[in-house]
Design a protein around this motif. Structure first.
Motif, PDB file in Angstrom:
ATOM      1  N   VAL A  56      -3.570   5.242  -1.649  1.00  0.00           N
ATOM      2  CA  VAL A  56      -2.772   4.027  -1.873  1.00  0.00           C
ATOM      3  C   VAL A  56      -3.516   3.127  -2.849  1.00  0.00           C
ATOM      4  O   VAL A  56      -2.942   2.647  -3.834  1.00  0.00           O
ATOM      5  CB  VAL A  56      -2.500   3.288  -0.541  1.00  0.00           C
ATOM      6  CG1 VAL A  56      -1.854   1.928  -0.796  1.00  0.00           C
ATOM      7  CG2 VAL A  56      -1.640   4.144   0.374  1.00  0.00           C
ATOM      8  N   GLU A  57      -4.790   2.929  -2.591  1.00  0.00           N
ATOM      9  CA  GLU A  57      -5.603   2.077  -3.466  1.00  0.00           C
ATOM     10  C   GLU A  57      -5.657   2.630  -4.886  1.00  0.00           C
ATOM     11  O   GLU A  57      -5.540   1.883  -5.870  1.00  0.00           O
ATOM     12  CB  GLU A  57      -7.015   1.983  -2.880  1.00  0.00           C
ATOM     13  CG  GLU A  57      -7.803   0.807  -3.368  1.00  0.00           C
ATOM     14  CD  GLU A  57      -9.105   0.659  -2.592  1.00  0.00           C
ATOM     15  OE1 GLU A  57     -10.102   0.337  -3.256  1.00  0.00           O
ATOM     16  OE2 GLU A  57      -9.126   0.858  -1.372  1.00  0.00           O
ATOM     17  N   PRO A  86      -5.345   6.078   2.849  1.00  0.00           N
ATOM     18  CA  PRO A  86      -5.647   4.732   2.349  1.00  0.00           C
ATOM     19  C   PRO A  86      -6.290   4.727   0.955  1.00  0.00           C
ATOM     20  O   PRO A  86      -5.940   3.897   0.112  1.00  0.00           O
ATOM     21  CB  PRO A  86      -6.600   4.173   3.400  1.00  0.00           C
ATOM     22  CG  PRO A  86      -6.216   4.875   4.662  1.00  0.00           C
ATOM     23  CD  PRO A  86      -5.821   6.262   4.235  1.00  0.00           C
ATOM     24  N   CYS A 144       8.035   5.864  -2.313  1.00  0.00           N
ATOM     25  CA  CYS A 144       6.879   5.763  -1.425  1.00  0.00           C
ATOM     26  C   CYS A 144       7.118   4.692  -0.354  1.00  0.00           C
ATOM     27  O   CYS A 144       7.712   3.654  -0.613  1.00  0.00           O
ATOM     28  CB  CYS A 144       5.640   5.419  -2.246  1.00  0.00           C
ATOM     29  SG  CYS A 144       4.143   5.325  -1.263  1.00  0.00           S
ATOM     30  N   LYS A 145       6.624   4.963   0.833  1.00  0.00           N
ATOM     31  CA  LYS A 145       6.789   4.013   1.942  1.00  0.00           C
ATOM     32  C   LYS A 145       5.768   2.888   1.917  1.00  0.00           C
ATOM     33  O   LYS A 145       5.895   1.914   2.652  1.00  0.00           O
ATOM     34  CB  LYS A 145       6.717   4.764   3.260  1.00  0.00           C
ATOM     35  CG  LYS A 145       7.881   5.704   3.430  1.00  0.00           C
ATOM     36  CD  LYS A 145       7.829   6.415   4.752  1.00  0.00           C
ATOM     37  CE  LYS A 145       9.034   7.155   4.983  1.00  0.00           C
ATOM     38  NZ  LYS A 145       9.512   8.264   5.081  1.00  0.00           N
ATOM     39  N   GLU A 146       4.765   3.026   1.084  1.00  0.00           N
ATOM     40  CA  GLU A 146       3.732   1.990   0.986  1.00  0.00           C
ATOM     41  C   GLU A 146       4.246   0.859   0.106  1.00  0.00           C
ATOM     42  O   GLU A 146       4.500   1.054  -1.081  1.00  0.00           O
ATOM     43  CB  GLU A 146       2.446   2.570   0.400  1.00  0.00           C
ATOM     44  CG  GLU A 146       1.878   3.723   1.169  1.00  0.00           C
ATOM     45  CD  GLU A 146       1.388   3.329   2.549  1.00  0.00           C
ATOM     46  OE1 GLU A 146       1.063   2.148   2.761  1.00  0.00           O
ATOM     47  OE2 GLU A 146       1.322   4.211   3.418  1.00  0.00           O
ATOM     48  N   SER A 147       4.387  -0.323   0.670  1.00  0.00           N
ATOM     49  CA  SER A 147       4.998  -1.434  -0.057  1.00  0.00           C
ATOM     50  C   SER A 147       4.208  -1.836  -1.306  1.00  0.00           C
ATOM     51  O   SER A 147       4.793  -2.225  -2.310  1.00  0.00           O
ATOM     52  CB  SER A 147       5.192  -2.641   0.858  1.00  0.00           C
ATOM     53  OG  SER A 147       3.937  -3.116   1.318  1.00  0.00           O
ATOM     54  N   GLU A 148       2.878  -1.719  -1.248  1.00  0.00           N
ATOM     55  CA  GLU A 148       2.070  -2.097  -2.422  1.00  0.00           C
ATOM     56  C   GLU A 148       2.384  -1.191  -3.607  1.00  0.00           C
ATOM     57  O   GLU A 148       2.488  -1.657  -4.739  1.00  0.00           O
ATOM     58  CB  GLU A 148       0.563  -1.996  -2.130  1.00  0.00           C
ATOM     59  CG  GLU A 148       0.088  -2.742  -0.916  1.00  0.00           C
ATOM     60  CD  GLU A 148      -0.068  -1.855   0.313  1.00  0.00           C
ATOM     61  OE1 GLU A 148      -1.015  -2.093   1.077  1.00  0.00           O
ATOM     62  OE2 GLU A 148       0.741  -0.940   0.507  1.00  0.00           O
ATOM     63  N   LYS A 183       0.325   9.379   1.932  1.00  0.00           N
ATOM     64  CA  LYS A 183      -0.855   8.872   1.240  1.00  0.00           C
ATOM     65  C   LYS A 183      -1.911   8.371   2.218  1.00  0.00           C
ATOM     66  O   LYS A 183      -1.618   7.628   3.140  1.00  0.00           O
ATOM     67  CB  LYS A 183      -0.452   7.730   0.311  1.00  0.00           C
ATOM     68  CG  LYS A 183       0.631   8.162  -0.688  1.00  0.00           C
ATOM     69  CD  LYS A 183       0.395   7.596  -2.025  1.00  0.00           C
ATOM     70  CE  LYS A 183       1.483   7.903  -3.011  1.00  0.00           C
ATOM     71  NZ  LYS A 183       1.653   9.282  -3.357  1.00  0.00           N
TER      72      LYS A 183
END
Length: 108
Positions: free
Chosen positions: A35-36, A32, A75-79, A30
């Motif tokens: 992600v948002e 940025p 997903c590796k994005e914590s958010e 992803k």
């Protein structure tokens, strides 16, 4: 309520029919902005599904949504991971929601 208005004005379809949103929800890597966007969609789904069994049903049974949620959980994005867990945990507040998850998420 706002939840009913979202549903009756095809809010779920607007998201699912948008190629950019759908691609962002399913991409493994992803950017940025993706992600948002994913976080925003998950927070919207949380708001319209919290305590609303009909919206929960529509979301989880929408074409491709259960697969998208499983992709987001990995997903590796914590958010994204956190917001996805928050959404799924709202289903666990009722027996009906638990049943929806069991019937519609392929965890195998």
């Amino acid at each position: 309520t706002e939840q009913t208005l979202f549903r009756t004005n095809n809010g779920f379809s607007v998201i699912n029919d948008n190629e950019i949103i759908r691609r962002s929800l399913t991409s493994s890597v992803k950017e940025p902005y993706e992600v948002e966007l994913c976080v925003a969609v998950l927070m919207l789904w949380q708001a319209v599904c919290h305590g609303n069994e009909e919206n929960q049903r529509l979301l989880i049974t929408s074409s491709g949504t259960s697969e998208q949620l499983l992709d987001l959980l990995s997903c590796k994005e914590s958010e994204i991971y956190t917001e996805c867990l928050t959404l799924l945990s709202s289903y666990l507040l009722s027996e009906y929601g638990k049943g929806l998850l069991l019937c519609n998420l392929n965890l195998t």
